[in-house]
Design a protein around this motif. Structure first.
Motif, PDB file in Angstrom:
ATOM      1  N   LYS A 218       0.862  -1.173   0.000  1.00  0.00           N
ATOM      2  CA  LYS A 218       0.000   0.000   0.000  1.00  0.00           C
ATOM      3  C   LYS A 218       0.906   1.233   0.000  1.00  0.00           C
ATOM      4  O   LYS A 218       1.715   1.398   0.907  1.00  0.00           O
ATOM      5  CB  LYS A 218      -0.904   0.011   1.236  1.00  0.00           C
ATOM      6  N   TRP A 219       0.775   2.060  -1.020  1.00  0.00           N
ATOM      7  CA  TRP A 219       1.604   3.251  -1.172  1.00  0.00           C
ATOM      8  C   TRP A 219       1.633   4.043   0.123  1.00  0.00           C
ATOM      9  O   TRP A 219       0.594   4.315   0.699  1.00  0.00           O
ATOM     10  CB  TRP A 219       1.033   4.089  -2.319  1.00  0.00           C
ATOM     11  N   LEU A 220       2.715   4.381   0.716  1.00  0.00           N
ATOM     12  CA  LEU A 220       4.058   4.152   0.195  1.00  0.00           C
ATOM     13  C   LEU A 220       4.785   3.082   0.988  1.00  0.00           C
ATOM     14  O   LEU A 220       5.725   2.479   0.502  1.00  0.00           O
ATOM     15  CB  LEU A 220       4.822   5.485   0.261  1.00  0.00           C
ATOM     16  N   ASN A 221       4.354   2.825   2.234  1.00  0.00           N
ATOM     17  CA  ASN A 221       5.263   2.092   3.125  1.00  0.00           C
ATOM     18  C   ASN A 221       4.601   1.019   3.979  1.00  0.00           C
ATOM     19  O   ASN A 221       5.134   0.645   5.019  1.00  0.00           O
ATOM     20  CB  ASN A 221       5.965   3.089   4.062  1.00  0.00           C
ATOM     21  N   ASP A 222       3.464   0.490   3.546  1.00  0.00           N
ATOM     22  CA  ASP A 222       2.803  -0.570   4.303  1.00  0.00           C
ATOM     23  C   ASP A 222       2.586  -1.794   3.419  1.00  0.00           C
ATOM     24  O   ASP A 222       2.397  -1.671   2.210  1.00  0.00           O
ATOM     25  CB  ASP A 222       1.439  -0.112   4.836  1.00  0.00           C
TER      26      ASP A 222
END
Length: 368
Positions: A218-222
């Protein structure tokens, strides 16, 4: 073992698909080669860090009773004293014996044994650098404090974080049952902006290697499975007055096994990789993840190819082609998710027009 088996094993070892290699050898029913099969199984368990499983296996199968003075058992002892006992003298002794006797093996067996040695040596290069903590406020905070005091520290892991952090200082739920890890890496200044996205790609691929789950970014960091969060990433750098990074910390939190029930308010949005049941113990699961993840993260120090990153990221991006919402403190905008561009901005089709949204101002929200 058969030629086809040897060829498959060589391919999997070269590709670092060690879980698949272990599945292959466990599923092999060749009674003529039973002893070699059992020793190879134990080697792969050692390599993956599945110590609990390894201990049970060698007791159940009485591995020591199959030992003979052969190159394959010398390699077993070399791996054992490298990965389990850490006895330098015995490790050197068995490696010397292995080198002297490997010519007794067929060409394919030589390649398998040498690949196992190379993989063992690579793992040993980072194994001794890890600082493990039962509980910590935050692995990122811990490693930053040590670095600011001038201490040389590379890898910190913890069983739980009591003040885990996400982006923008948001709390990250970090109960026992997960892996919480921070790595101090050195990347070229030009690659700093790419570290978070590349970490997402490397983490997704590492978790896929051991679980075969459909893991998306999921954009950006998950990282997500379906509509539920599986893992979070927090990368932090200290930059001097000339814009040079003094250090870059890659912080990762992964929910692996549900040891205690997920709080009711988090159930709709949080998940674990293996739920309540796993064929491995938590310790083995964590070591398995580290086997794939740590070398991948450290490889960023050799440079990050932006074009390859974008290709991989867009391939792994969650909800591509679906209706989503981007939002800031001032607005919400609905559109169809197209992907991420070379500036790491999100691309949405809004109406009949493509628009981009930067992570500095916007966040992404799934619909439904």
């Amino acid at each position: 073992m058969s030629q086809i088996f040897d060829n498959n094993m060589i391919y999997l070892l070269r590709s670092n698909e060690i879980n698949k290699a272990l599945d292959l050898v466990i599923g092999k029913d060749d009674l003529d080669q039973l002893n070699n099969k059992k020793i190879l199984t134990a080697k792969l368990m050692m390599l993956l860090g599945q110590k609990d499983r390894f201990d049970q296996y060698i007791k159940k199968e009485k591995i020591s009773s199959y030992f003979s003075k052969s190159p394959t058992t010398y390699m077993y002892h070399y791996m054992y004293y490298t990965l389990i006992e850490d006895d330098q003298e015995k490790r050197a002794d068995f490696l010397d014996k292995f080198d002297q006797s490997i010519d007794l093996l067929s060409k394919d067996k030589q390649e398998i044994e040498n690949l196992l040695k190379d993989l063992t040596d690579k793992k040993a290069s980072w194994l001794g650098k890890e600082v493990h903590l039962e509980s910590v406020d935050s692995t990122n905070t811990y490693i930053k404090d040590k670095l600011n005091k001038g201490e040389d520290i590379s890898i910190v892991t913890a069983d739980e974080q009591v003040r885990g952090k996400g982006q923008k200082d948001r709390a990250f739920v970090s109960p026992k049952g997960g892996l919480y890890i921070s790595l101090n890496i050195s990347v070229p200044d030009s690659d700093l902006i790419l570290v978070t996205s590349q970490t997402g790609v490397l983490l997704a691929k590492a978790l896929k290697k051991m679980s075969n789950k459909d893991i998306k970014i999921k954009w950006l960091n998950d990282l997500y499975i379906g509509n539920k969060k599986l893992a979070g990433i927090l990368c932090e750098s200290a930059v001097d007055h000339k814009g040079h990074a003094q250090y870059t910390i890659v912080g990762i939190g992964i929910n692996l096994i549900e040891l205690s029930p997920i709080p009711e308010d988090l159930r709709p949005i949080m998940t674990t990789l293996f739920g309540k049941d796993s064929k491995l113990t938590l310790s083995d699961t964590i070591e398995n993840v580290k086997y794939y993840l740590i070398p991948a993260i450290l490889s960023m120090q050799e440079g990050i190819c932006q074009s390859k990153l974008l290709e991989n990221y867009n391939e792994l991006m969650a909800k591509k082609g679906d209706e989503v919402i981007v939002y800031s403190k001032d607005e919400e905008i609905a559109g169809t998710l197209i992907g991420m561009d070379d500036k790491l901005d999100l691309i949405l089709e809004v109406g009949n027009e493509e628009k981009t949204f930067s992570y500095d101002k916007y966040r992404l929200k799934f619909i439904g």
